[in-house]
Design an enzyme around this catalytic site. Structure first.
Site, PDB file in Angstrom:
ATOM      1  N   LEU A   1       0.610  74.841 112.015  1.00 36.52           N
ATOM      2  CA  LEU A   1       0.134  75.134 113.374  1.00 36.52           C
ATOM      3  C   LEU A   1      -0.416  76.548 113.408  1.00 36.52           C
ATOM      4  O   LEU A   1       0.308  77.511 113.655  1.00 36.52           O
ATOM      5  CB  LEU A   1       1.271  74.963 114.396  1.00 36.52           C
ATOM      6  CG  LEU A   1       0.777  74.588 115.792  1.00 36.52           C
ATOM      7  CD1 LEU A   1       0.045  73.263 115.800  1.00 36.52           C
ATOM      8  CD2 LEU A   1       1.922  74.533 116.767  1.00 36.52           C
ATOM      9  N   ASP A   2      -1.699  76.640 113.143  1.00 35.79           N
ATOM     10  CA  ASP A   2      -2.340  77.958 113.085  1.00 35.79           C
ATOM     11  C   ASP A   2      -2.687  78.440 114.491  1.00 35.79           C
ATOM     12  O   ASP A   2      -3.146  77.655 115.326  1.00 35.79           O
ATOM     13  CB  ASP A   2      -3.615  77.864 112.243  1.00 35.79           C
ATOM     14  CG  ASP A   2      -4.229  79.226 112.049  1.00 35.79           C
ATOM     15  OD1 ASP A   2      -3.525  80.123 111.561  1.00 35.79           O
ATOM     16  OD2 ASP A   2      -5.406  79.406 112.404  1.00 35.79           O
TER      17      ASP A   2
ATOM     18  N   ASP B   1       5.724  75.285 115.967  1.00 33.54           N
ATOM     19  CA  ASP B   1       5.286  75.471 114.579  1.00 33.54           C
ATOM     20  C   ASP B   1       6.330  74.939 113.600  1.00 33.54           C
ATOM     21  O   ASP B   1       5.992  74.377 112.555  1.00 33.54           O
ATOM     22  CB  ASP B   1       4.876  76.921 114.274  1.00 33.54           C
ATOM     23  CG  ASP B   1       5.683  77.942 114.997  1.00 33.54           C
ATOM     24  OD1 ASP B   1       6.746  77.575 115.524  1.00 33.54           O
ATOM     25  OD2 ASP B   1       5.271  79.110 115.032  1.00 33.54           O
TER      26      ASP B   1
ATOM     27  N   ASP C   1      20.349  68.143 122.052  1.00 28.84           N
ATOM     28  CA  ASP C   1      19.103  68.419 121.321  1.00 28.84           C
ATOM     29  C   ASP C   1      18.507  69.738 121.755  1.00 28.84           C
ATOM     30  O   ASP C   1      18.522  70.073 122.928  1.00 28.84           O
ATOM     31  CB  ASP C   1      18.061  67.318 121.594  1.00 28.84           C
ATOM     32  CG  ASP C   1      18.421  66.039 120.899  1.00 28.84           C
ATOM     33  OD1 ASP C   1      17.902  64.999 121.312  1.00 28.84           O
ATOM     34  OD2 ASP C   1      19.230  66.093 119.957  1.00 28.84           O
TER      35      ASP C   1
ATOM     36  N   GLU D   1       2.899  77.859 105.529  1.00 28.60           N
ATOM     37  CA  GLU D   1       3.118  79.166 106.155  1.00 28.60           C
ATOM     38  C   GLU D   1       4.550  79.291 106.666  1.00 28.60           C
ATOM     39  O   GLU D   1       5.107  80.376 106.719  1.00 28.60           O
ATOM     40  CB  GLU D   1       2.128  79.376 107.314  1.00 28.60           C
ATOM     41  CG  GLU D   1       2.403  80.675 108.038  1.00 28.60           C
ATOM     42  CD  GLU D   1       1.259  81.194 108.897  1.00 28.60           C
ATOM     43  OE1 GLU D   1       0.172  80.592 108.887  1.00 28.60           O
ATOM     44  OE2 GLU D   1       1.473  82.214 109.557  1.00 28.60           O
ATOM     45  N   GLU D   2       5.147  78.163 107.009  1.00 31.93           N
ATOM     46  CA  GLU D   2       6.496  78.192 107.596  1.00 31.93           C
ATOM     47  C   GLU D   2       7.612  78.186 106.554  1.00 31.93           C
ATOM     48  O   GLU D   2       8.788  78.153 106.919  1.00 31.93           O
ATOM     49  CB  GLU D   2       6.675  76.994 108.536  1.00 31.93           C
ATOM     50  CG  GLU D   2       5.727  76.965 109.718  1.00 31.93           C
ATOM     51  CD  GLU D   2       5.826  78.206 110.607  1.00 31.93           C
ATOM     52  OE1 GLU D   2       6.915  78.791 110.690  1.00 31.93           O
ATOM     53  OE2 GLU D   2       4.793  78.594 111.169  1.00 31.93           O
TER      54      GLU D   2
ATOM     55  N   GLU E   1      -4.851  79.122 104.457  1.00 31.20           N
ATOM     56  CA  GLU E   1      -5.767  79.335 105.580  1.00 31.20           C
ATOM     57  C   GLU E   1      -7.200  79.509 105.057  1.00 31.20           C
ATOM     58  O   GLU E   1      -8.085  78.704 105.346  1.00 31.20           O
ATOM     59  CB  GLU E   1      -5.340  80.557 106.413  1.00 31.20           C
ATOM     60  CG  GLU E   1      -4.023  80.326 107.143  1.00 31.20           C
ATOM     61  CD  GLU E   1      -3.516  81.528 107.923  1.00 31.20           C
ATOM     62  OE1 GLU E   1      -2.827  81.307 108.922  1.00 31.20           O
ATOM     63  OE2 GLU E   1      -3.765  82.695 107.534  1.00 31.20           O
TER      64      GLU E   1
ATOM     65  N   ASP F   1      -1.092  75.265 106.743  1.00 30.41           N
ATOM     66  CA  ASP F   1      -0.602  76.031 107.881  1.00 30.41           C
ATOM     67  C   ASP F   1      -0.467  74.975 108.976  1.00 30.41           C
ATOM     68  O   ASP F   1      -1.459  74.535 109.557  1.00 30.41           O
ATOM     69  CB  ASP F   1      -1.594  77.131 108.281  1.00 30.41           C
ATOM     70  CG  ASP F   1      -1.044  77.953 109.436  1.00 30.41           C
ATOM     71  OD1 ASP F   1      -0.006  77.572 109.992  1.00 30.41           O
ATOM     72  OD2 ASP F   1      -1.664  78.978 109.777  1.00 30.41           O
TER      73      ASP F   1
HETATM   74  P1  AHM Z   1      -0.843  82.643 112.527  1.00 30.39           P
HETATM   75  O1  AHM Z   1      -0.992  81.809 111.291  1.00 30.39           O
HETATM   76  O2  AHM Z   1       0.422  83.457 112.527  1.00 30.39           O
HETATM   77  O3  AHM Z   1      -1.038  81.865 113.773  1.00 30.39           O
HETATM   78  O4  AHM Z   1      -1.987  83.787 112.428  1.00 30.39           O
HETATM   79  C1  AHM Z   1      -3.264  83.409 112.027  1.00 30.39           C
HETATM   80  C2  AHM Z   1      -4.171  83.657 113.160  1.00 30.39           C
HETATM   81  C3  AHM Z   1      -5.550  83.083 112.966  1.00 30.39           C
HETATM   82  O5  AHM Z   1      -5.626  81.799 113.449  1.00 30.39           O
HETATM   83  C4  AHM Z   1      -6.373  84.038 113.787  1.00 30.39           C
HETATM   84  O6  AHM Z   1      -7.692  84.084 113.327  1.00 30.39           O
HETATM   85  C5  AHM Z   1      -5.667  85.356 113.603  1.00 30.39           C
HETATM   86  O7  AHM Z   1      -4.342  85.053 113.243  1.00 30.39           O
HETATM   87  C6  AHM Z   1      -5.623  86.193 114.833  1.00 30.39           C
HETATM   88  O8  AHM Z   1      -5.029  87.415 114.534  1.00 30.39           O
HETATM   89  P2  AHM Z   1      -5.160  88.676 115.504  1.00 30.39           P
HETATM   90  O9  AHM Z   1      -4.309  88.366 116.688  1.00 30.39           O
HETATM   91  O10 AHM Z   1      -4.689  89.842 114.701  1.00 30.39           O
HETATM   92  O11 AHM Z   1      -6.615  88.808 115.887  1.00 30.39           O
HETATM   93 MG    MG Z   2      -1.820  80.732 110.381  1.00 28.23          MG
END
Ligand code: AHM
Ligand code: MG
Length: 334
Positions: free
Chosen positions: A117-118, A69, A63, A92-93, A274, A115
């Protein structure tokens, strides 16, 4: 002692209050809640990744420890596919939306944008991350596969939206267009329990949240507004995980900004999965969500799944003040 209300109980109770509700949306929300619990377990042991990996090698299971994410994305798809109420997902993925087959011999009437895992770059350093989701009723025929038209609806067409914050505790916040409620995961019983009923964002707050490292890359009016926040001695808080930054503002008031920069001329954040879900929550809590052109985010046309937008959202009076700055200083620049 007041009675604990679990997420499931709350969803069922709220459904009863809506005439002609079929229970489909309720089942979908419940399944998103279950996916969130599974993601939460994995997020909580993220720091153990290497230890688990080594153990697996010894056991020769073959595994791989998945990136969180990707794992979160797969769990969202798995639970939504099993729910029988969701006919497609944009994430997003995923480069393209995925179509889910009908299960249980019934039509699935909803699509979900997410999204999973934001802010996932925060994972490695044990800082909060979140899951974001928005739900739409499909516009295509339930007898066919879902189409792009189902996904490029304006944000104001969402029937529900929410986020899960994996922080010092795990909290799920959602709206179906009738106010916003928050549910904290009680690890003892493994249930999300109503902890923050009817969330109302303060009219003003003492916080502003922006990546000030990009200051010199912002337009003049944005720099002036940020100077103004600093003149007012507002406290700068920027976690780099939109869910976490917004969650603070939901309770303590303030303003969150992600303007255009040279690197991201359209803004960085994605409109569909988002900005739109978070905007619905912010508005339902009494706040305002616009882009830097001062347009309401929920009214923006959506042309493609991974479309970007600039974002200004938070307490009503503060967003109004920011609008006035933009109007004043962009006029001078011309
Ligand atoms: P991600 O979806 O790739 O994690 O990016 C989104 C994130 C937001 O949660 C956050 O507000 C922003 O990107 C931060 O970006 P930066 O590092 O340019 O400030
Ligand atoms: Mg994001």
């Amino acid at each position: 002692m007041s009675k604990i209300v679990t997420l499931d109980e709350f969803i069922i109770k709220s459904q009863k209050e809506i005439t002609h509700a079929t229970g489909e949306l309720s089942r979908l929300l419940r399944d998103i809640g279950i996916a969130a619990k599974v993601i939460n377990v994995e997020v909580n042991k993220a720091g153990l990744g290497e230890i688990l990996g080594a153990a697996q090698k010894e056991n020769n299971t073959g595994d791989n420890v998945q990136k969180l994410d990707i794992f979160s994305n797969e769990k969202m798809i798995e639970f939504l596919a099993n729910s029988g109420e969701c006919c497609g997902i944009a994430s997003e993925e995923l480069d393209e939306f995925v179509t889910l087959p009908n299960v249980l011999d019934k039509d699935a009437n909803y699509i979900v944008v997410t999204d999973p895992l934001d802010g996932s770059s925060n994972i490695d350093v044990n800082v909060s991350v979140g899951t974001i989701f928005g739900i739409y009723k499909r516009v295509s025929s339930p007898k066919e596969d879902c189409t792009l038209a189902d996904f490029i609806q304006k944000g104001c067409e969402q029937v529900a939206a929410g986020y899960v914050l994996y922080g010092t505790s795990t909290i799920l916040v959602y709206t179906t267009g009738n106010g916003v409620n928050g549910f904290t995961l009680d690890p003892a019983i493994g249930e999300f329990c109503l902890s923050h009923p009817n969330i109302k964002m303060p009219e003003r707050g003492n916080y502003y949240s922006v990546n000030q490292g990009y200051y010199l890359k912002f337009d003049l009016e944005m720099r002036r507004y940020i100077d103004h926040c600093s003149d007012l001695n507002l406290r700068l808080r920027y976690i780099g995980s939109m869910v976490s930054d917004i969650h603070r503002i939901m309770f303590q008031g303030g303003i969150f900004l992600y303007p255009n920069t040279r690197k991201y001329p359209q803004g960085k954040l994605r409109l569909l999965y988002e900005a739109n879900p978070i905007s619905m929550i912010v508005e339902q809590a009494g706040g305002t969500a616009i882009n830097t052109k001062l347009e309401r985010i929920l009214d923006l046309d959506v042309h493609k799944i991974h479309q970007r937008t600039t974002v200004v959202m938070g307490s009503k009076a503060m967003v109004q003040e920011m609008k006035e700055f933009v109007q004043r200083y962009s006029a001078i620049e011309i």
